[in-house]
Structures are given as C-alpha cells and as structure tokens.
Scaffold this motif. Structure first.
Motif, mmCIF file in Angstrom:
data_model
loop_
_atom_site.group_PDB
_atom_site.id
_atom_site.type_symbol
_atom_site.label_atom_id
_atom_site.label_comp_id
_atom_site.label_asym_id
_atom_site.label_seq_id
_atom_site.Cartn_x
_atom_site.Cartn_y
_atom_site.Cartn_z
ATOM 1 N N ASP A 11 0.844 -1.204 0.000
ATOM 2 C CA ASP A 11 0.000 0.000 0.000
ATOM 3 C C ASP A 11 0.875 1.248 0.000
ATOM 4 O O ASP A 11 0.548 2.254 -0.631
ATOM 5 N N LYS A 12 2.015 1.165 0.661
ATOM 6 C CA LYS A 12 2.947 2.297 0.695
ATOM 7 C C LYS A 12 3.469 2.617 -0.713
ATOM 8 O O LYS A 12 3.577 3.785 -1.092
ATOM 9 N N ALA A 13 3.753 1.579 -1.485
ATOM 10 C CA ALA A 13 4.236 1.784 -2.855
ATOM 11 C C ALA A 13 3.165 2.452 -3.714
ATOM 12 O O ALA A 13 3.471 3.300 -4.562
ATOM 13 N N ILE A 14 1.899 2.083 -3.492
ATOM 14 C CA ILE A 14 0.804 2.703 -4.254
ATOM 15 C C ILE A 14 0.684 4.183 -3.875
ATOM 16 O O ILE A 14 0.572 5.048 -4.743
ATOM 17 N N MET A 44 -8.607 -3.927 -4.219
ATOM 18 C CA MET A 44 -7.928 -3.303 -3.076
ATOM 19 C C MET A 44 -6.950 -2.223 -3.545
ATOM 20 O O MET A 44 -6.891 -1.133 -2.983
ATOM 21 N N GLY A 45 -6.193 -2.531 -4.582
ATOM 22 C CA GLY A 45 -5.231 -1.562 -5.101
ATOM 23 C C GLY A 45 -5.902 -0.297 -5.595
ATOM 24 O O GLY A 45 -5.448 0.816 -5.336
ATOM 25 N N LYS A 46 -7.006 -0.483 -6.298
ATOM 26 C CA LYS A 46 -7.752 0.657 -6.831
ATOM 27 C C LYS A 46 -8.301 1.517 -5.686
ATOM 28 O O LYS A 46 -8.262 2.747 -5.754
ATOM 29 N N THR A 47 -8.814 0.874 -4.656
ATOM 30 C CA THR A 47 -9.355 1.616 -3.512
ATOM 31 C C THR A 47 -8.257 2.441 -2.834
ATOM 32 O O THR A 47 -8.459 3.623 -2.530
ATOM 33 N N ILE A 48 -7.106 1.832 -2.622
ATOM 34 C CA ILE A 48 -5.991 2.553 -1.987
ATOM 35 C C ILE A 48 -5.540 3.696 -2.881
ATOM 36 O O ILE A 48 -5.289 4.814 -2.410
ATOM 37 N N ALA A 49 -5.453 3.454 -4.178
ATOM 38 C CA ALA A 49 -5.023 4.500 -5.110
ATOM 39 C C ALA A 49 -6.011 5.662 -5.122
ATOM 40 O O ALA A 49 -5.611 6.833 -5.082
ATOM 41 N N ARG A 50 -7.298 5.357 -5.155
ATOM 42 C CA ARG A 50 -8.315 6.425 -5.173
ATOM 43 C C ARG A 50 -8.277 7.243 -3.886
ATOM 44 O O ARG A 50 -8.397 8.468 -3.920
ATOM 45 N N ASN A 51 -8.115 6.578 -2.751
ATOM 46 C CA ASN A 51 -8.015 7.310 -1.485
ATOM 47 C C ASN A 51 -6.778 8.206 -1.470
ATOM 48 O O ASN A 51 -6.825 9.343 -1.008
#
Ligand code: FES
Length: 82
Positions: A11-14, A44-51
C-alpha cells in the motif's frame, strides 16, 4: 501491508506512486505493476489508489487556498510601497 502478492506491491508503494504524480489507476498499475498478473488485488489496489489521489487533491486544494489567502496581503504591501 502487501496488496499485490504476485508483484510484491505494498500500500505504501501505491501511495508513493500517487505522491510522485500518478493520477489514475492505469498510472499506478504502470508504475508499480500492481494487478498486472492474476488481478486478484485490483479492487484493493484501486481503492488505496483512489483514497491516495483524493488525499493528494485535498492537500493540493488546501495549499492553493492558503496561497490565495496570502495574495491580498501581498497586494496590500504593494499598495503601501507605491
Ligand atoms: S495479487 Fe496482484 S496481480 Fe496477483
């Protein structure tokens, strides 16, 4: 925490990709490799990126608002100088 086990993306990398200029899920995928293999991490990746993008936009808006609030003071200073 790892989001993408296939590519080892956290998540940190995103969040870092967004901080470095990624402005879409496609940008994040290209920069990190997240969700480019099996795709199970995409949601999950998309959600983290959007946030992260929303947070970034919010911080940018606050910074622009602060700059705009300083502007009249600078004009006042200029008026006194003239
Ligand atoms: S877990 Fe991310 S592509 Fe497989």
């Amino acid at each position: 925490m790892y989001v993408c086990l296939c590519k080892g993306v956290s998540d940190k990398a995103i969040r870092q990709a967004v901080a470095q200029g990624a402005r879409s899920w496609r940008d994040v995928r290209e920069q990190t490799g997240c969700a480019t293999q099996c795709g199970k991490c995409a949601c999950m990746g998309k959600t983290i990126a959007r946030n992260a993008m929303a947070q970034c936009a919010l911080e940018q808006g606050v910074a622009e608002q602060s700059a705009a609030m300083r502007q009249p003071a600078m004009l006042t200073d200029l008026a006194y100088a003239l």
